[in-house]
Scaffold this motif. Structure first.
Motif, PDB file in Angstrom:
ATOM      1  N   GLY A  34       7.933  42.881   8.555  1.00 54.20           N
ATOM      2  CA  GLY A  34       6.534  42.526   8.376  1.00 54.20           C
ATOM      3  C   GLY A  34       5.920  43.136   7.130  1.00 54.20           C
ATOM      4  O   GLY A  34       4.760  42.896   6.826  1.00 54.20           O
ATOM      5  N   GLU A  37       1.931  45.293   5.251  1.00 57.43           N
ATOM      6  CA  GLU A  37       0.811  44.831   6.071  1.00 57.43           C
ATOM      7  C   GLU A  37       1.045  45.164   7.542  1.00 57.43           C
ATOM      8  O   GLU A  37       0.163  45.695   8.217  1.00 57.43           O
ATOM      9  N   ALA A  38       2.244  44.898   8.032  1.00 59.22           N
ATOM     10  CA  ALA A  38       2.559  45.202   9.427  1.00 59.22           C
ATOM     11  C   ALA A  38       2.576  46.710   9.664  1.00 59.22           C
ATOM     12  O   ALA A  38       2.105  47.189  10.705  1.00 59.22           O
ATOM     13  N   THR A  39       3.109  47.460   8.687  1.00 64.17           N
ATOM     14  CA  THR A  39       3.136  48.920   8.819  1.00 64.17           C
ATOM     15  C   THR A  39       1.723  49.483   8.885  1.00 64.17           C
ATOM     16  O   THR A  39       1.414  50.327   9.727  1.00 64.17           O
ATOM     17  N   ASN A  40       0.845  49.028   8.004  1.00 60.05           N
ATOM     18  CA  ASN A  40      -0.543  49.504   8.010  1.00 60.05           C
ATOM     19  C   ASN A  40      -1.257  49.124   9.297  1.00 60.05           C
ATOM     20  O   ASN A  40      -2.051  49.913   9.834  1.00 60.05           O
ATOM     21  N   LYS A  41      -1.002  47.925   9.810  1.00 56.81           N
ATOM     22  CA  LYS A  41      -1.611  47.495  11.071  1.00 56.81           C
ATOM     23  C   LYS A  41      -1.148  48.398  12.216  1.00 56.81           C
ATOM     24  O   LYS A  41      -1.949  48.822  13.055  1.00 56.81           O
ATOM     25  N   LEU A  42       0.136  48.725  12.230  1.00 58.80           N
ATOM     26  CA  LEU A  42       0.666  49.629  13.247  1.00 58.80           C
ATOM     27  C   LEU A  42       0.020  51.007  13.133  1.00 58.80           C
ATOM     28  O   LEU A  42      -0.408  51.588  14.132  1.00 58.80           O
ATOM     29  N   LYS A  44      -2.895  51.858  11.909  1.00 55.96           N
ATOM     30  CA  LYS A  44      -4.288  51.810  12.363  1.00 55.96           C
ATOM     31  C   LYS A  44      -4.370  51.783  13.882  1.00 55.96           C
ATOM     32  O   LYS A  44      -5.230  52.418  14.481  1.00 55.96           O
ATOM     33  N   SER A  45      -3.456  51.074  14.518  1.00 58.89           N
ATOM     34  CA  SER A  45      -3.491  50.964  15.985  1.00 58.89           C
ATOM     35  C   SER A  45      -3.110  52.274  16.663  1.00 58.89           C
ATOM     36  O   SER A  45      -3.461  52.500  17.815  1.00 58.89           O
ATOM     37  N   ASN A  47      -4.101  55.296  15.708  1.00 58.30           N
ATOM     38  CA  ASN A  47      -5.193  56.270  15.564  1.00 58.30           C
ATOM     39  C   ASN A  47      -4.690  57.657  15.192  1.00 58.30           C
ATOM     40  O   ASN A  47      -5.085  58.659  15.766  1.00 58.30           O
TER      41      ASN A  47
END
Length: 81
Positions: A34, A37-42, A44-45, A47
């Motif tokens: 991914g 983008e996928a790494t950053n989304k992970l 952020k989730s 916390n």
């Protein structure tokens, strides 16, 4: 079972383990499904804060993290134990 390790004669992804091939021939030691983008989304989730503790059980990855932390000048901001 066939040996798919990436030895000196290996020059084909079909003959090598994909991770070994990418590290040896492409220079990518980390493959992010991914992409960033996928790494950053992970991230952020999760916390993760400055007080968070993250554990990795792979000694090789821990040593890599220590090396990269020092190389990037972050050893005063990140403790890797």
């Amino acid at each position: 079972m066939e040996d798919f390790s990436c030895n000196n004669e290996c020059n084909s992804v079909a003959k090598c383990d994909i991770f070994d091939f990418m590290a040896k021939h492409v220079g990518m030691t980390v493959i992010r499904p991914g992409g960033f983008e996928a790494t950053n989304k992970l991230l952020k989730s999760l916390n993760i804060t400055s007080n968070s503790k993250v554990i990795d059980i792979d000694e090789k990855l821990i040593e890599d993290a220590k090396y990269l932390t020092k190389k990037k000048g972050l050893e005063n901001k990140i403790d890797i134990l």
